[in-house]
Structures are given as C-alpha cells and as structure tokens.
Write a protein that holds these residues in place. Structure first.
Motif, PDB file in Angstrom:
ATOM      1  N   ARG A 264      -0.651  -3.840 -11.433  1.00 26.66           N
ATOM      2  CA  ARG A 264      -1.510  -2.894 -10.804  1.00 26.66           C
ATOM      3  C   ARG A 264      -1.481  -2.522  -9.155  1.00 26.66           C
ATOM      4  O   ARG A 264      -1.490  -1.572  -8.705  1.00 26.66           O
ATOM      5  N   VAL A 265      -0.857  -3.556  -8.457  1.00 24.00           N
ATOM      6  CA  VAL A 265      -0.676  -3.289  -7.041  1.00 24.00           C
ATOM      7  C   VAL A 265       0.439  -2.172  -6.847  1.00 24.00           C
ATOM      8  O   VAL A 265       0.210  -1.451  -6.063  1.00 24.00           O
ATOM      9  N   SER A 266       1.466  -2.363  -7.785  1.00 25.57           N
ATOM     10  CA  SER A 266       2.633  -1.334  -7.482  1.00 25.57           C
ATOM     11  C   SER A 266       1.915   0.025  -7.886  1.00 25.57           C
ATOM     12  O   SER A 266       2.474   1.093  -7.117  1.00 25.57           O
ATOM     13  N   ALA A 267       1.208   0.170  -9.003  1.00 21.97           N
ATOM     14  CA  ALA A 267       0.616   1.443  -9.322  1.00 21.97           C
ATOM     15  C   ALA A 267      -0.264   2.071  -8.267  1.00 21.97           C
ATOM     16  O   ALA A 267      -0.169   3.277  -8.046  1.00 21.97           O
ATOM     17  N   LEU A 268      -1.075   1.448  -7.527  1.00 16.12           N
ATOM     18  CA  LEU A 268      -1.917   1.590  -6.600  1.00 16.12           C
ATOM     19  C   LEU A 268      -1.388   2.287  -5.473  1.00 16.12           C
ATOM     20  O   LEU A 268      -1.567   3.195  -4.747  1.00 16.12           O
ATOM     21  N   LEU A 269      -0.239   1.489  -4.880  1.00 15.52           N
ATOM     22  CA  LEU A 269       0.503   1.642  -3.780  1.00 15.52           C
ATOM     23  C   LEU A 269       1.449   3.216  -4.065  1.00 15.52           C
ATOM     24  O   LEU A 269       1.579   3.875  -3.206  1.00 15.52           O
ATOM     25  N   THR A 270       2.055   3.194  -5.005  1.00 15.12           N
ATOM     26  CA  THR A 270       2.696   4.490  -5.598  1.00 15.12           C
ATOM     27  C   THR A 270       1.798   5.464  -5.786  1.00 15.12           C
ATOM     28  O   THR A 270       2.247   6.571  -5.186  1.00 15.12           O
ATOM     29  N   GLY A 271       0.673   5.387  -6.201  1.00 14.43           N
ATOM     30  CA  GLY A 271      -0.214   6.509  -6.512  1.00 14.43           C
ATOM     31  C   GLY A 271      -0.797   6.937  -5.070  1.00 14.43           C
ATOM     32  O   GLY A 271      -1.125   8.125  -4.839  1.00 14.43           O
ATOM     33  N   ALA A 272      -1.085   6.210  -3.983  1.00 15.71           N
ATOM     34  CA  ALA A 272      -1.215   6.277  -2.823  1.00 15.71           C
ATOM     35  C   ALA A 272      -0.100   6.890  -1.820  1.00 15.71           C
ATOM     36  O   ALA A 272      -0.397   7.213  -0.686  1.00 15.71           O
ATOM     37  N   ASP A 273       0.886   6.799  -2.465  1.00 13.56           N
ATOM     38  CA  ASP A 273       2.291   7.286  -1.828  1.00 13.56           C
ATOM     39  C   ASP A 273       2.559   6.356  -0.469  1.00 13.56           C
ATOM     40  O   ASP A 273       2.753   6.718   0.533  1.00 13.56           O
ATOM     41  N   ILE A 274       2.055   5.051  -0.585  1.00 16.39           N
ATOM     42  CA  ILE A 274       2.525   4.108   0.436  1.00 16.39           C
ATOM     43  C   ILE A 274       3.694   3.225   0.074  1.00 16.39           C
ATOM     44  O   ILE A 274       3.583   2.533  -0.964  1.00 16.39           O
ATOM     45  N   PRO A 275       4.770   3.212   0.869  1.00 23.00           N
ATOM     46  CA  PRO A 275       5.954   2.568   0.416  1.00 23.00           C
ATOM     47  C   PRO A 275       5.953   1.040   0.689  1.00 23.00           C
ATOM     48  O   PRO A 275       5.099   0.688   1.706  1.00 23.00           O
ATOM     49  N   PHE A 276       6.764   0.524   0.023  1.00 28.63           N
ATOM     50  CA  PHE A 276       6.805  -1.022   0.270  1.00 28.63           C
ATOM     51  C   PHE A 276       8.167  -1.335  -0.193  1.00 28.63           C
ATOM     52  O   PHE A 276       8.976  -0.745  -1.097  1.00 28.63           O
ATOM     53  N   THR A 277       8.735  -2.333   0.540  1.00 29.33           N
ATOM     54  CA  THR A 277      10.089  -2.706   0.463  1.00 29.33           C
ATOM     55  C   THR A 277      10.233  -3.953  -0.598  1.00 29.33           C
ATOM     56  O   THR A 277      11.302  -4.208  -1.157  1.00 29.33           O
ATOM     57  N   GLU A 278       9.131  -4.795  -0.677  1.00 29.73           N
ATOM     58  CA  GLU A 278       9.508  -5.930  -1.481  1.00 29.73           C
ATOM     59  C   GLU A 278       8.110  -6.581  -1.945  1.00 29.73           C
ATOM     60  O   GLU A 278       6.853  -6.187  -1.538  1.00 29.73           O
ATOM     61  N   MET A 279       7.935  -7.028  -3.275  1.00 31.08           N
ATOM     62  CA  MET A 279       6.872  -7.557  -4.037  1.00 31.08           C
ATOM     63  C   MET A 279       7.217  -8.737  -4.938  1.00 31.08           C
ATOM     64  O   MET A 279       8.086  -8.387  -5.534  1.00 31.08           O
ATOM     65  N   ARG A 280       6.688  -9.677  -4.574  1.00 32.63           N
ATOM     66  CA  ARG A 280       7.009 -10.981  -5.434  1.00 32.63           C
ATOM     67  C   ARG A 280       5.648 -11.593  -5.745  1.00 32.63           C
ATOM     68  O   ARG A 280       4.634 -11.587  -4.687  1.00 32.63           O
ATOM     69  N   ARG A 281       5.634 -12.418  -6.681  1.00 35.14           N
ATOM     70  CA  ARG A 281       4.571 -13.564  -6.900  1.00 35.14           C
ATOM     71  C   ARG A 281       4.573 -14.564  -5.488  1.00 35.14           C
ATOM     72  O   ARG A 281       5.483 -15.025  -5.116  1.00 35.14           O
ATOM     73  N   HIS A 282       3.317 -14.489  -5.308  1.00 32.49           N
ATOM     74  CA  HIS A 282       3.171 -15.652  -3.930  1.00 32.49           C
ATOM     75  C   HIS A 282       2.855 -16.944  -4.635  1.00 32.49           C
ATOM     76  O   HIS A 282       2.119 -17.314  -5.452  1.00 32.49           O
ATOM     77  N   ARG A 283       3.851 -17.890  -4.352  1.00 34.97           N
ATOM     78  CA  ARG A 283       3.706 -19.536  -4.466  1.00 34.97           C
ATOM     79  C   ARG A 283       2.872 -20.365  -3.577  1.00 34.97           C
ATOM     80  O   ARG A 283       3.208 -20.205  -2.456  1.00 34.97           O
ATOM     81  N   ALA A 284       1.617 -20.510  -3.942  1.00 34.13           N
ATOM     82  CA  ALA A 284       0.747 -21.260  -3.023  1.00 34.13           C
ATOM     83  C   ALA A 284       1.289 -22.507  -2.677  1.00 34.13           C
ATOM     84  O   ALA A 284       2.060 -23.212  -3.352  1.00 34.13           O
ATOM     85  N   SER A 285       1.229 -22.924  -1.189  1.00 31.06           N
ATOM     86  CA  SER A 285       1.715 -24.273  -0.676  1.00 31.06           C
ATOM     87  C   SER A 285       0.498 -25.048  -1.239  1.00 31.06           C
ATOM     88  O   SER A 285      -0.597 -24.946  -1.364  1.00 31.06           O
ATOM     89  N   LEU A 286       1.036 -26.561  -1.042  1.00 34.50           N
ATOM     90  CA  LEU A 286      -0.124 -27.365  -1.311  1.00 34.50           C
ATOM     91  C   LEU A 286      -1.186 -27.440  -0.298  1.00 34.50           C
ATOM     92  O   LEU A 286      -2.340 -27.588  -0.678  1.00 34.50           O
ATOM     93  N   GLU A 287      -0.806 -27.004   0.987  1.00 32.62           N
ATOM     94  CA  GLU A 287      -1.648 -27.027   2.075  1.00 32.62           C
ATOM     95  C   GLU A 287      -2.873 -25.879   1.656  1.00 32.62           C
ATOM     96  O   GLU A 287      -3.977 -26.245   1.829  1.00 32.62           O
ATOM     97  N   GLU A 288      -2.588 -25.000   0.987  1.00 34.97           N
ATOM     98  CA  GLU A 288      -3.363 -23.940   0.999  1.00 34.97           C
ATOM     99  C   GLU A 288      -4.102 -24.071  -0.345  1.00 34.97           C
ATOM    100  O   GLU A 288      -5.540 -23.999  -0.361  1.00 34.97           O
ATOM    101  N   ALA A 289      -3.652 -24.873  -1.245  1.00 40.53           N
ATOM    102  CA  ALA A 289      -4.541 -25.303  -2.450  1.00 40.53           C
ATOM    103  C   ALA A 289      -5.517 -26.117  -2.145  1.00 40.53           C
ATOM    104  O   ALA A 289      -6.799 -26.107  -2.512  1.00 40.53           O
TER     105      ALA A 289
END
Length: 309
Positions: A264-289
């Motif tokens: 969904r993130v990719s589709a929204l950015l592509t539809g709005a013609d906003i370029p991005f160079t990398e997208m990956r699943r974020h792994r939360a740190s234990l501190e964040e959790a």
C-alpha cells in the motif's frame, strides 16, 4: 525439583507507597529472564522479597518451590548479586568469598575457581575498597556463583563494566542458562537484554505489564512497520499520513511508516509520483518495544511540571 523462581500475588507497601502490587510471574529453567521497568517500578523490591530481605504484605515468593528462608545452605540453591558495593571496603576479595563459603560448607577451592571465572584471580588479595565499580560487579558475580546454584539473580550486573566486560557477562549468562539454570536479570539496558534474554517480565508501578518472550515481543512491535528511504521525505510523509499511517522521521532521508502494508505504501507513493530508493520491513528494537509498553507507567516524567512523588 526443577530450578525456578515463582512470584505469586506478591504485594508490598511502604507507608503510602505501593512498591509491589499483586505481582505474579515465573522464571523458568534454561532461560535468561529480563526483569525491566521504569525507575520506581518495584524491581529491586521484588528481588529483595524473593530473597527474604523484606517481608511481603501479601503473596509469596518461592525458589525451586520453597521460600528462601527454609533453605539450609542457600548459596547452593540461589545466588544473587543485588548491590555491587555490599562488601566491607577493608576486606580482601578472597577473604570476602571465604567467609561466605564457610557459612555454607563450601571449600577454599571453590573460592579460587570463581575468582578465576570472573577474571579476578590476580586481585584476590586486594582490598575491595580499592576496586573499581566494574571489579566490584565481578566480585558480586563471583559471590553469586560461589555455591554453583541452579537459580541466579542479578540487579543491574553490567553497571560499571567496560565493553569487554559486557561481552563477557553476556556470554556468561547464556552459558549458565544453557546448563539449565533459571536466571533473572534486572536491567535498564535494553540493547544488552536483546542479545541475552529469552523472556521478559515488564513491570510498572509495581504491577505486571507484560510477561512475554523476547522474540514474540519484537515480532509484535515490528508488525506493519515499513522503513522508507526517500529524498522527498516531506511529500511522502504528507501522502502517507493522509492515508491514515503514522509516520516517524528516523533520519535525513528515512521514515518509519506504521499502519500500512508495504504494498500500500508503494502504491501510494507511486500514484503520487514520489520517488523512493529503498523500502523494507522495519524490525523494532527491544528499546522501542519496551518504550511502547511502559509509556503510561512512568513514575517520574520529565517536564511534567509537578512535584516529586
């Protein structure tokens, strides 16, 4: 009986302050269990209650199925290091361990073994008052290991240790757990527990917040989090926020998107013609959790404007 620590509906009040409030959890054999929570959460009090240093108002704490006070040679059943400075400064390290060993029927050879194990073999005849905090920590760990106990408890054991010492203690805890021991570690350093602990007990204001495996907690905290790299951070943030996502800036060209799947993130950015160079699943740190879990359980909140409690 299998080595465990069992806390059952434990409560403790000091005048008007409730330090521990109907707390229940189990520390199991073969695991390193991290015991975490904000300042004032009741961690140290709980450890003192387990060891019989304070009396509970209600509930009970058991070590391998028995109250601590019933153990005839407690050092052979549970080892604990709660305060690195709890040694007479004029006493030599070796003598400190010798009197503890004698009180539980242990021989001199074991004293030499644990001094060597913690890296203090050459400092055994030095007085504890000349020790650095890191050396005091090592001496406390040696005392906890003196009776080769199946249950171990440590309160902030990495305080004062240098980076090499932290790596050493991490390996020590993992090896002790692999031998089938039950290990409880209180710590404020989430990064160290992430590499050491199998399980977490999270408390706040004396009450249980979470009793969970580290892997499960990190998986839950990472769900639907996408890390995005784009040179058009402001435009991307606007589009994604308008679609209902929570967007957190993590760097000059990076954001973490919560609440939208990667597709969904990719589709929204592509539809709005906003370029991005990398997208990956974020792994939360234990501190964040951990921060997410304890957000409403802080005893002292910076900038709150109130008086100390």
């Amino acid at each position: 009986m299998e080595p465990t620590i069992e806390v059952r509906e434990l409560s403790k009040r000091y005048r008007t302050t409730v330090a521990v409030d109907e707390l229940s959890f189990t520390v199991r054999a073969g695991e390193v269990t991290g015991f975490v929570g904000p300042n004032g959460a009741g961690k140290s009090t709980t450890m003192r209650l387990i060891l019989g240093l304070d009396a509970p108002d209600a509930g009970q704490a058991l070590v391998s199925g028995r109250p601590y006070w019933t153990l005839r040679t407690p050092l052979t059943q549970v080892g604990a290091a709660l305060d690195a400075s709890a040694v007479h400064p004029a006493r030599r390290a070796r003598d400190h361990l010798l009197w503890m060993a004698h009180s539980n029927g242990l021989g001199k050879r074991r004293v030499a073994e644990v001094l060597d194990l913690v890296g203090l073999a050459s400092a055994g005849r030095r007085r504890a008052g000349a020790f650095s905090l890191g050396m005091q920590q090592r001496l406390g760990i040696a005392a906890a290991l003196l009776g080769d106990p199946p249950v171990l408890m440590f309160d902030e054991p990495v305080n004062g240790l240098d980076p090499d010492g932290i790596v050493w203690i991490r390996g020590l805890m993992r090896s002790l757990a692999a031998e089938g021991r039950a290990i409880l570690i209180s710590s404020h350093l989430m990064s160290e527990l992430e590499g050491t602990a199998d399980h977490l007990i999270v408390v706040g204001r004396g009450r249980l917040i979470a009793d969970t495996g580290v892997a499960e907690l990190l998986a839950a905290a990472s769900r639907d989090h996408v890390e995005l790299t784009t040179g058009h951070r402001t435009e991307a943030t606007t589009v994604l926020a308008n679609a209902g996502a929570t967007v957190t800036v993590t760097g000059p060209d990076t954001v973490v998107v919560e609440g939208l799947a990667g597709e969904r993130v990719s589709a929204l950015l592509t539809g709005a013609d906003i370029p991005f160079t990398e997208m990956r699943r974020h792994r939360a740190s234990l501190e964040e959790a951990y921060m997410d879990l304890t957000r409403g359980a802080l005893e002292f909140v910076p900038g709150a404007g109130g008086s100390d409690r």
